[in-house]
Design a protein around this motif. Sequence first.
Motif, PDB file in Angstrom:
ATOM      1  N   ARG A   1       0.834  -1.192   0.000  1.00 10.93           N
ATOM      2  CA  ARG A   1       0.000   0.000   0.000  1.00 10.93           C
ATOM      3  C   ARG A   1       0.876   1.252   0.000  1.00 10.93           C
ATOM      4  NH1 ARG A   1      -3.933  -0.304   4.525  1.00 10.93           N
ATOM      5  NH2 ARG A   1      -4.784  -1.863   3.161  1.00 10.93           N
ATOM      6  N   ALA A   2       1.884   1.262   0.861  1.00 10.43           N
ATOM      7  CA  ALA A   2       2.759   2.425   0.965  1.00 10.43           C
ATOM      8  C   ALA A   2       3.522   2.662  -0.338  1.00 10.43           C
ATOM      9  CB  ALA A   2       3.732   2.258   2.120  1.00 10.43           C
ATOM     10  N   LEU A   3       3.935   1.595  -0.997  1.00 10.92           N
ATOM     11  CA  LEU A   3       4.671   1.742  -2.248  1.00 10.92           C
ATOM     12  C   LEU A   3       3.796   2.358  -3.333  1.00 10.92           C
ATOM     13  CD1 LEU A   3       7.208   1.350  -3.927  1.00 10.92           C
ATOM     14  CD2 LEU A   3       6.442  -0.982  -4.394  1.00 10.92           C
ATOM     15  N   VAL A   4       2.570   1.899  -3.459  1.00 13.18           N
ATOM     16  CA  VAL A   4       1.659   2.452  -4.464  1.00 13.18           C
ATOM     17  C   VAL A   4       1.444   3.940  -4.194  1.00 13.18           C
ATOM     18  CG1 VAL A   4      -0.707   2.394  -5.371  1.00 13.18           C
ATOM     19  CG2 VAL A   4       0.550   0.261  -4.995  1.00 13.18           C
ATOM     20  N   THR A   5       1.220   4.297  -2.952  1.00 11.25           N
ATOM     21  CA  THR A   5       1.036   5.705  -2.584  1.00 11.25           C
ATOM     22  C   THR A   5       2.279   6.511  -2.927  1.00 11.25           C
ATOM     23  OG1 THR A   5      -0.494   5.123  -0.822  1.00 11.25           O
ATOM     24  CG2 THR A   5       0.558   7.290  -0.667  1.00 11.25           C
ATOM     25  N   ARG A   6       3.445   5.990  -2.585  1.00  9.62           N
ATOM     26  CA  ARG A   6       4.702   6.698  -2.854  1.00  9.62           C
ATOM     27  C   ARG A   6       4.911   6.873  -4.353  1.00  9.62           C
ATOM     28  NH1 ARG A   6       7.739  10.663  -1.904  1.00  9.62           N
ATOM     29  NH2 ARG A   6       9.965  10.278  -2.038  1.00  9.62           N
ATOM     30  N   LEU A   7       4.639   5.851  -5.131  1.00 11.66           N
ATOM     31  CA  LEU A   7       4.780   5.970  -6.584  1.00 11.66           C
ATOM     32  C   LEU A   7       3.842   7.033  -7.137  1.00 11.66           C
ATOM     33  CD1 LEU A   7       5.203   2.206  -7.529  1.00 11.66           C
ATOM     34  CD2 LEU A   7       6.963   3.985  -7.592  1.00 11.66           C
ATOM     35  N   HIS A   8       2.612   7.089  -6.615  1.00 13.52           N
ATOM     36  CA  HIS A   8       1.687   8.151  -7.021  1.00 13.52           C
ATOM     37  C   HIS A   8       2.259   9.516  -6.662  1.00 13.52           C
ATOM     38  CE1 HIS A   8      -1.405   5.553  -8.412  1.00 13.52           C
ATOM     39  NE2 HIS A   8      -1.844   5.165  -7.231  1.00 13.52           N
ATOM     40  N   ASP A   9       2.784   9.642  -5.451  1.00 13.15           N
ATOM     41  CA  ASP A   9       3.340  10.919  -5.005  1.00 13.15           C
ATOM     42  C   ASP A   9       4.486  11.383  -5.898  1.00 13.15           C
ATOM     43  OD1 ASP A   9       1.526  10.961  -2.932  1.00 13.15           O
ATOM     44  OD2 ASP A   9       2.976  10.324  -1.412  1.00 13.15           O
ATOM     45  N   LEU A  10       5.218  10.432  -6.467  1.00 11.17           N
ATOM     46  CA  LEU A  10       6.343  10.764  -7.341  1.00 11.17           C
ATOM     47  C   LEU A  10       5.917  10.943  -8.799  1.00 11.17           C
ATOM     48  CD1 LEU A  10       8.991   8.296  -5.892  1.00 11.17           C
ATOM     49  CD2 LEU A  10       8.951  10.796  -5.640  1.00 11.17           C
ATOM     50  N   GLY A  11       4.669  10.639  -9.102  1.00 17.15           N
ATOM     51  CA  GLY A  11       4.201  10.750 -10.483  1.00 17.15           C
ATOM     52  C   GLY A  11       4.684   9.621 -11.371  1.00 17.15           C
ATOM     53  N   VAL A  12       4.883   8.443 -10.785  1.00 14.08           N
ATOM     54  CA  VAL A  12       5.385   7.277 -11.511  1.00 14.08           C
ATOM     55  C   VAL A  12       4.215   6.427 -11.995  1.00 14.08           C
ATOM     56  CG1 VAL A  12       6.718   5.136 -11.298  1.00 14.08           C
ATOM     57  CG2 VAL A  12       7.521   7.233 -10.186  1.00 14.08           C
ATOM     58  N   ILE A  13       4.263   6.041 -13.253  1.00  9.43           N
ATOM     59  CA  ILE A  13       3.272   5.108 -13.783  1.00  9.43           C
ATOM     60  C   ILE A  13       3.618   3.718 -13.266  1.00  9.43           C
ATOM     61  CG2 ILE A  13       2.403   3.976 -15.866  1.00  9.43           C
ATOM     62  CD1 ILE A  13       2.872   6.589 -17.345  1.00  9.43           C
ATOM     63  N   ILE A  14       2.640   3.013 -12.760  1.00  8.78           N
ATOM     64  CA  ILE A  14       2.856   1.666 -12.252  1.00  8.78           C
ATOM     65  C   ILE A  14       2.615   0.670 -13.382  1.00  8.78           C
ATOM     66  CG2 ILE A  14       2.104  -0.084 -10.602  1.00  8.78           C
ATOM     67  CD1 ILE A  14       1.275   2.260  -8.750  1.00  8.78           C
ATOM     68  N   ASP A  15       3.648  -0.123 -13.678  1.00 11.45           N
ATOM     69  CA  ASP A  15       3.578  -1.136 -14.723  1.00 11.45           C
ATOM     70  C   ASP A  15       3.364  -2.493 -14.068  1.00 11.45           C
ATOM     71  OD1 ASP A  15       3.971  -2.908 -16.842  1.00 11.45           O
ATOM     72  OD2 ASP A  15       5.593  -1.709 -17.713  1.00 11.45           O
ATOM     73  N   VAL A  16       2.264  -3.142 -14.405  1.00  8.78           N
ATOM     74  CA  VAL A  16       1.891  -4.406 -13.777  1.00  8.78           C
ATOM     75  C   VAL A  16       2.311  -5.635 -14.593  1.00  8.78           C
ATOM     76  CG1 VAL A  16      -0.026  -3.366 -12.503  1.00  8.78           C
ATOM     77  CG2 VAL A  16      -0.431  -4.316 -14.785  1.00  8.78           C
ATOM     78  N   SER A  17       3.120  -5.437 -15.610  1.00 13.14           N
ATOM     79  CA  SER A  17       3.461  -6.527 -16.530  1.00 13.14           C
ATOM     80  C   SER A  17       4.114  -7.731 -15.873  1.00 13.14           C
ATOM     81  CB  SER A  17       4.379  -6.024 -17.645  1.00 13.14           C
ATOM     82  OG  SER A  17       3.692  -5.103 -18.449  1.00 13.14           O
ATOM     83  N   GLN A  18       4.926  -7.534 -14.875  1.00 12.07           N
ATOM     84  CA  GLN A  18       5.673  -8.642 -14.287  1.00 12.07           C
ATOM     85  C   GLN A  18       5.107  -9.116 -12.944  1.00 12.07           C
ATOM     86  OE1 GLN A  18       8.135 -10.157 -15.948  1.00 12.07           O
ATOM     87  NE2 GLN A  18       7.947  -8.720 -17.632  1.00 12.07           N
TER      88      GLN A  18
END
Length: 132
Positions: A1-18
């Motif tokens: 949960r914290a990682l997803v939030t942090r990635l959003h805060d950084l403006g990073v697109i989350i790639d679910v391919s792997q």
Amino acid sequence: RALVTRLHDLGVIIDVSQLSSAAFEQTVARSRAPVVASHSAVRALPKATVVDLVDTIDYVVKLVGVAHVGISSDFEHAGGIVGYGNASEAINITRELLRRGYNDVEIGKVWSGNWIRVLREVEKLRGDTSND
């Protein structure tokens, strides 16, 4: 949960391919922005053709709608699509999409519009990271 939030805060697109199926479901459930699967589909088919690629596009469009489909490429790592071996052959995909009845707006979404929309939506969630 914290990682997803942090990635959003950084403006990073989350790639679910792997991701595993469980991790995929958890990520999608927690994400406040669109996620992408940047490399999937016809790479599993030996000697896949442009027709195979557009068959996959058709399948996903019917499943989730044209607003959720985008094309990318991997020419440096042997993407493996016969008829789309380099950027000069991209027109072959456009021709096949037109042959199947896709209109200019839909083709624009698939080639770039959906990617641009996702980039903008993810950027909107970007927080103040000036203290990082």
